[in-house]
Design a protein around this motif. Structure first.
Motif, PDB file in Angstrom:
ATOM      1  N   THR A   1      -4.855 -11.071  30.165  1.00 32.87           N
ATOM      2  CA  THR A   1      -4.732 -12.010  29.049  1.00 32.87           C
ATOM      3  C   THR A   1      -3.320 -12.055  28.492  1.00 32.87           C
ATOM      4  N   ALA A   2      -2.779 -10.905  28.144  1.00 32.62           N
ATOM      5  CA  ALA A   2      -1.453 -10.862  27.520  1.00 32.62           C
ATOM      6  C   ALA A   2      -0.384 -11.389  28.469  1.00 32.62           C
ATOM      7  N   LEU A   3      -0.483 -11.034  29.746  1.00 31.13           N
ATOM      8  CA  LEU A   3       0.487 -11.514  30.721  1.00 31.13           C
ATOM      9  C   LEU A   3       0.390 -13.026  30.886  1.00 31.13           C
ATOM     10  N   GLY A   4      -0.832 -13.550  30.967  1.00 30.84           N
ATOM     11  CA  GLY A   4      -1.008 -14.988  31.116  1.00 30.84           C
ATOM     12  C   GLY A   4      -0.429 -15.769  29.954  1.00 30.84           C
ATOM     13  N   LYS A   5      -0.649 -15.265  28.751  1.00 34.37           N
ATOM     14  CA  LYS A   5      -0.097 -15.932  27.566  1.00 34.37           C
ATOM     15  C   LYS A   5       1.426 -15.949  27.589  1.00 34.37           C
ATOM     16  N   ARG A   6       2.022 -14.796  27.878  1.00 29.30           N
ATOM     17  CA  ARG A   6       3.483 -14.701  27.842  1.00 29.30           C
ATOM     18  C   ARG A   6       4.112 -15.542  28.946  1.00 29.30           C
ATOM     19  N   HIS A   7       3.498 -15.529  30.112  1.00 27.40           N
ATOM     20  CA  HIS A   7       3.955 -16.328  31.249  1.00 27.40           C
ATOM     21  C   HIS A   7       4.014 -17.805  30.861  1.00 27.40           C
ATOM     22  N   ALA A   8       2.937 -18.315  30.264  1.00 29.98           N
ATOM     23  CA  ALA A   8       2.875 -19.726  29.900  1.00 29.98           C
ATOM     24  C   ALA A   8       3.809 -20.039  28.740  1.00 29.98           C
ATOM     25  N   GLU A   9       3.886 -19.132  27.793  1.00 29.34           N
ATOM     26  CA  GLU A   9       4.741 -19.357  26.631  1.00 29.34           C
ATOM     27  C   GLU A   9       6.197 -19.551  27.042  1.00 29.34           C
ATOM     28  N   ILE A  10       6.693 -18.675  27.904  1.00 24.35           N
ATOM     29  CA  ILE A  10       8.087 -18.766  28.342  1.00 24.35           C
ATOM     30  C   ILE A  10       8.312 -20.037  29.163  1.00 24.35           C
ATOM     31  N   ALA A  11       7.356 -20.379  30.017  1.00 20.31           N
ATOM     32  CA  ALA A  11       7.486 -21.581  30.829  1.00 20.31           C
ATOM     33  C   ALA A  11       7.570 -22.834  29.963  1.00 20.31           C
ATOM     34  N   LEU A  12       6.686 -22.944  28.981  1.00 17.57           N
ATOM     35  CA  LEU A  12       6.679 -24.128  28.117  1.00 17.57           C
ATOM     36  C   LEU A  12       7.929 -24.182  27.254  1.00 17.57           C
ATOM     37  N   GLU A  13       8.354 -23.041  26.717  1.00 15.93           N
ATOM     38  CA  GLU A  13       9.584 -23.010  25.922  1.00 15.93           C
ATOM     39  C   GLU A  13      10.773 -23.485  26.749  1.00 15.93           C
ATOM     40  N   THR A  14      10.858 -23.030  27.983  1.00 10.07           N
ATOM     41  CA  THR A  14      11.979 -23.390  28.846  1.00 10.07           C
ATOM     42  C   THR A  14      11.991 -24.888  29.139  1.00 10.07           C
ATOM     43  N   LEU A  15      10.831 -25.433  29.470  1.00  9.79           N
ATOM     44  CA  LEU A  15      10.751 -26.865  29.751  1.00  9.79           C
ATOM     45  C   LEU A  15      11.142 -27.707  28.540  1.00  9.79           C
ATOM     46  N   LEU A  16      10.595 -27.357  27.389  1.00  9.42           N
ATOM     47  CA  LEU A  16      10.848 -28.155  26.194  1.00  9.42           C
ATOM     48  C   LEU A  16      12.288 -28.013  25.703  1.00  9.42           C
ATOM     49  N   GLU A  17      12.902 -26.870  25.970  1.00  7.19           N
ATOM     50  CA  GLU A  17      14.296 -26.671  25.561  1.00  7.19           C
ATOM     51  C   GLU A  17      15.260 -27.405  26.491  1.00  7.19           C
ATOM     52  N   ARG A  18      14.998 -27.347  27.792  1.00  3.46           N
ATOM     53  CA  ARG A  18      15.955 -27.883  28.762  1.00  3.46           C
ATOM     54  C   ARG A  18      15.703 -29.347  29.101  1.00  3.46           C
ATOM     55  N   LEU A  19      14.455 -29.783  28.909  1.00  2.00           N
ATOM     56  CA  LEU A  19      14.124 -31.192  29.147  1.00  2.00           C
ATOM     57  C   LEU A  19      13.408 -31.736  27.920  1.00  2.00           C
ATOM     58  N   PRO A  20      14.108 -31.855  26.800  1.00  2.00           N
ATOM     59  CA  PRO A  20      13.438 -32.254  25.553  1.00  2.00           C
ATOM     60  C   PRO A  20      12.838 -33.652  25.596  1.00  2.00           C
ATOM     61  N   ALA A  21      13.337 -34.502  26.493  1.00  2.00           N
ATOM     62  CA  ALA A  21      12.801 -35.869  26.569  1.00  2.00           C
ATOM     63  C   ALA A  21      11.746 -35.991  27.668  1.00  2.00           C
ATOM     64  N   LEU A  22      11.176 -34.883  28.069  1.00  2.00           N
ATOM     65  CA  LEU A  22      10.188 -34.863  29.141  1.00  2.00           C
ATOM     66  C   LEU A  22       9.046 -35.838  28.854  1.00  2.00           C
ATOM     67  N   ARG A  23       8.688 -36.636  29.852  1.00  2.00           N
ATOM     68  CA  ARG A  23       7.581 -37.579  29.704  1.00  2.00           C
ATOM     69  C   ARG A  23       6.887 -37.754  31.045  1.00  2.00           C
ATOM     70  N   LEU A  24       5.651 -38.218  30.997  1.00  2.00           N
ATOM     71  CA  LEU A  24       4.869 -38.446  32.208  1.00  2.00           C
ATOM     72  C   LEU A  24       5.307 -39.756  32.845  1.00  2.00           C
ATOM     73  N   ALA A  25       5.538 -39.719  34.150  1.00  2.00           N
ATOM     74  CA  ALA A  25       6.072 -40.893  34.837  1.00  2.00           C
ATOM     75  C   ALA A  25       5.008 -41.853  35.325  1.00  2.00           C
ATOM     76  N   VAL A  26       3.741 -41.433  35.315  1.00  2.00           N
ATOM     77  CA  VAL A  26       2.641 -42.315  35.717  1.00  2.00           C
ATOM     78  C   VAL A  26       1.534 -42.193  34.681  1.00  2.00           C
ATOM     79  N   PRO A  27       0.680 -43.204  34.552  1.00  2.00           N
ATOM     80  CA  PRO A  27      -0.469 -43.067  33.637  1.00  2.00           C
ATOM     81  C   PRO A  27      -1.339 -41.890  34.060  1.00  2.00           C
ATOM     82  N   VAL A  28      -1.809 -41.148  33.094  1.00  2.00           N
ATOM     83  CA  VAL A  28      -2.577 -39.955  33.415  1.00  2.00           C
ATOM     84  C   VAL A  28      -3.818 -40.295  34.234  1.00  2.00           C
TER      85      VAL A  28
END
Length: 395
Positions: free
Chosen positions: A347-374
């Protein structure tokens, strides 16, 4: 004379992983009801939070026995029957301490590695230009790399292990020959790592136990099974959650605002886990004796499926369940990591893994958007059906 077939709703209800099935609302009035599984068996589908928690906590509902011969099945087994209760086997063999140490998110250097790996993957996508594929170029290699590091095996070997997972976690009505072939191949690979002096991490620790007389009962195949199952279950669960978390970020303004606001990703993690739709199917348990679930008497030998996503959206437990509220006082009560004796140890590892991944994406690609309709994302009809084949994003 042929007995009439009982007309029962087919489960799962919906293969579209971007939404809660419409039937969930109907289940509020009938939180324990009969359904027919992919394998054609009858099962009790449990959907209220209270009763789902009861099943997960009660040892009379067994995970291990869902692999027994002749019992009703949710779908055909794609792993050897004895592996279904993997953590129980690990504990019984005296290997739990080594495994828990390996999946500790506070292990020296692990957080630095996670940040560096996430950053490198995001930078590589950005360098190639939009649209980037967030699953194939980010979630899968990030999660696979983490588990290679934990196991102490070369990260360049991740693709050969990843190619087994679609079949290993497939929901199919009949057994699949490829599943056994993949399993044998991956076990042979892990046995080779036990003998390889370049191996580090958990596999090296397990290899060292072969010289300890207290572990004389543990075979090389048992040690290799730890490696194969840790990689498979770990990558499927972490990549699955991360991919569907990205779907939420890209399609829900309230989620994006919460993750980029004052509380940040860490403050929203439990709520993100609560609304996540990456599990898809019910968690299977077999009744070992007659047990009352609410007003329903479940008989010994009957299959029970815990519908986690319904429990996590139960308004009696989580008021206004469709709203994303990181300040929800009981957000951590979600059942996304299971419960009882089979609560996910990572549990703790899964949370930290996802937290760092999402932080990195949102910091480095702040304008991230979906390119096709979901709605145009393609969903797989297996355990990973809740993951898009591709998750194209532009920035």
């Amino acid at each position: 004379m042929t007995r009439p077939t009982v007309d029962l709703p087919a489960f799962p209800f919906d293969w579209n992983g971007t939404r809660l099935p419409a039937e969930i609302e109907e289940l509020r009035a009938e939180p324990v009801r009969k359904v027919r599984t992919i394998a054609g068996a009858e099962a009790w589908l449990v959907s209220s939070y209270e009763l789902c928690r009861q099943v997960l906590d009660d040892p009379r509902f067994s995970l291990k026995d869902t692999s027994a011969p002749g019992v009703p099945r949710q779908y055909a087994l794609t792993i050897p029957p004895h592996v279904v209760n993997n953590m129980g086997n690990i504990t019984g063999a005296g290997l739990r301490k080594a495994v828990m140490k390996a999946i500790n998110p506070k292990a020296p250097g692990l957080e630095e590695w996670l940040r560096a790996r996430a950053g490198a993957l995001v930078d590589a996508m950005a360098a190639e230009g939009a649209p980037g594929e967030l699953r194939g170029s980010f979630a899968d290699p990030y999660s696979a790399g983490l588990h290679c590091r934990i196991l102490g095996i070369p990260e360049e070997d991740a693709p050969r292990l990843l190619r087994s997972l679609d079949v290993a976690f497939m929901n199919a009505p009949r057994e699949i020959e490829a599943a056994r072939l993949n399993w044998d191949r991956d076990i042979a690979y892990m046995v080779e790592r036990l003998d390889d002096p370049a191996t580090t991490g958990l596999m090296a620790e397990l290899a060292a136990l072969r010289d300890d007389p207290d572990y004389a009962h543990v075979t090389d195949e048992m040690l290799a099974t730890v490696g194969v199952t840790l990689f498979g279950a770990g990558v499927i669960s972490t990549a699955g959650f991360l991919t569907m978390a990205l779907v939420s970020v890209l399609t829900r303004q309230d989620v994006r605002e919460a993750l980029t606001g004052g509380g940040g990703v860490a403050g929203a993690m439990d709520e993100l886990l609560r609304v996540n739709l990456s599990i898809g199917d019910g968690l299977p348990r077999l009744a070992l004796e007659d047990v009352w679930l609410g007003d329903v008497l479940v008989r010994a030998g009957e299959l029970v499926l815990v519908l986690v996503e319904a429990a996590n959206h139960d308004p009696d437990r989580f008021p206004d369940p469709l709203a994303f509220r990181p300040d929800r006082e009981n957000a951590s009560d979600h059942l996304s990591f299971g419960g009882g004796g089979h609560y996910c140890p990572a549990t703790a590892l899964g949370k930290r893994h996802a937290e760092i991944a999402l932080e990195t994406l949102l910091e480095r690609l702040p304008a991230l958007r979906l390119a096709v309709p979901v709605e145009q994302l393609v969903w797989r009809t297996n355990f990973m059906k809740r993951l898009p084949e591709r998750l194209p994003a532009a920035w």
